[in-house]
Design an enzyme around this catalytic site. Structure first.
Site, PDB file in Angstrom:
ATOM      1  N   GLY A 116      -5.306   0.782   5.546  1.00 44.69           N
ATOM      2  CA  GLY A 116      -4.526  -0.363   5.071  1.00 44.69           C
ATOM      3  C   GLY A 116      -5.215  -1.687   5.339  1.00 44.69           C
ATOM      4  N   ASP A 117      -5.935  -1.760   6.449  1.00 42.00           N
ATOM      5  CA  ASP A 117      -6.678  -2.981   6.764  1.00 42.00           C
ATOM      6  C   ASP A 117      -7.835  -3.168   5.790  1.00 42.00           C
ATOM      7  OD1 ASP A 117      -4.965  -2.961   8.952  1.00 42.00           O
ATOM      8  OD2 ASP A 117      -6.422  -1.900  10.194  1.00 42.00           O
ATOM      9  N   SER A 132       0.857  -1.190   0.000  1.00 39.28           N
ATOM     10  CA  SER A 132       0.000   0.000   0.000  1.00 39.28           C
ATOM     11  C   SER A 132       0.889   1.235   0.000  1.00 39.28           C
ATOM     12  CB  SER A 132      -0.947  -0.018   1.204  1.00 39.28           C
ATOM     13  OG  SER A 132      -0.237  -0.179   2.411  1.00 39.28           O
ATOM     14  N   GLY A 191      -0.296   4.606   0.131  1.00 37.91           N
ATOM     15  CA  GLY A 191      -1.008   5.812   0.516  1.00 37.91           C
ATOM     16  C   GLY A 191      -1.727   6.427  -0.670  1.00 37.91           C
ATOM     17  N   ALA A 192      -1.503   7.721  -0.865  1.00 39.14           N
ATOM     18  CA  ALA A 192      -2.135   8.418  -1.990  1.00 39.14           C
ATOM     19  C   ALA A 192      -1.670   7.874  -3.330  1.00 39.14           C
ATOM     20  CB  ALA A 192      -1.847   9.912  -1.904  1.00 39.14           C
TER      21      ALA A 192
END
Length: 311
Positions: free
Chosen positions: A248-249, A217, A219-220
């Site tokens: 993230g989960d 992951s 983020g943006a």
């Protein structure tokens, strides 16, 4: 069914303030209490999506009972292992621009018997599951290889979402899937990852070392998936962030809910993460809140060509 394991669950209190100023009294704009911990959040998101799930977690004293009650309200099936210590509480402070300040307690000290019972429950439930997902930090007293032990003993596919030494130990056990964020991946490989090309190279390195798939992951920047069947990058247009807690989960839950492999699952993962960012606290999105049509999926090589980077 997807079984999640959360060794260090929490009661997550989220408050929203206009501006956080150190040393001053604040009037909260809103507040909420959610059952927390990475695996718990994954099960919450799966439950909202209508995917069968079971959360395995320790539960201690009044906070543990409160956590169980919140899961019951949300309809999340759980197997709780009684422990002597109290389940921890975490506090998250969110400002209007999405800036998030977290205060996380360490959690209770678990005995050897309590640790063994959590592992036994997880392994037993994995025999009837499609995935065993082991997530989050480890409470004091739990060995650093706890996630790795579950990977080795599981009767089904395993996914791990943790960080630091527990993640390094789990990687050596060869899980089917790991889901680090950018910073966790950099720590794992021991070097800075300054470009998408760097992230791609690190993920390939882990695959070569025995990990089945790496979902990063960003983020943006969306997310990157490197697995046996291919490599893909996915992202959405910028979203108005209300809280990043649990995003993230939600990303991992979306990926698993869509089958846990391939570009369609990656698209669902990124859509889930974006949807979670729009919600307060660690609320998990419902299917109608998932902006799947906004997700752009391509190969990382295409992205690298656009930026002039090298794979």
């Amino acid at each position: 069914m997807i079984v999640t394991v959360t060794p260090n669950p929490s009661l997550d209190r989220t408050v929203e303030v206009l501006q956080l100023r150190r040393g001053e009294v604040h009037r909260a704009q809103s507040g909420r209490l959610d059952p927390g911990g990475k695996g718990v959040n994954v099960s919450r998101a799966l439950t909202r999506a209508g995917v069968p799930t079971l959360a395995v977690l320790p539960s201690g004293r009044a906070p543990g009972g409160r956590l169980q009650g919140l899961l019951d309200v949300l309809g999340v099936p759980a197997v709780t292992v009684p422990i002597h210590g109290a389940t921890r509480s975490n506090i998250t402070i969110v400002e209007p621009d999405g800036t998030t300040t977290k205060l996380n307690e360490a959690g209770p000290v678990l005995t050897e018997d309590e640790i063994a019972e959590i592992a036994e429950q997880a392994v037993a439930r994995s025999r009837e599951a499609s995935w065993l997902v082991s997530c989050g930090s480890l409470p004091e007293g739990m060995p650093v290889d706890f996630h790795a032990t579950l990977v080795a003993r599981s009767a089904t596919r395993t996914a791990v979402d943790t960080s630091g030494e527990p993640l390094a130990a789990a990687v050596k056990a060869g899980p089917r899937l790991i889901k680090p964020n950018h910073e966790e991946l950099a720590e794992l490989v021991g070097r800075s990852l300054d470009s998408l090309g760097d992230v791609l190279a690190a993920a390939r390195e882990l695959r070569a070392g025995g990990v089945g798939a790496v979902l990063v992951s960003l983020g943006a920047g969306g997310a990157l998936l490197v697995e046996e069947t291919g490599e893909w990058h996915a992202a959405t247009p910028p979203v108005a962030v209300r809280s990043t807690v649990g995003a993230g989960d939600a990303t991992l839950a979306g990926f698993l809910a869509a089958g846990g492999t391939g570009p369609d699952a990656l698209a669902r993962a990124v859509a889930y993460g974006a949807a979670a960012c729009r919600l307060p606290g660690s609320e998990m999105p419902a299917p109608h809140e998932i902006p799947l049509a906004d997700v752009r999926v391509g190969t990382p090589q295409t992205e690298l060509a656009l930026t002039g980077d090298a794979a």
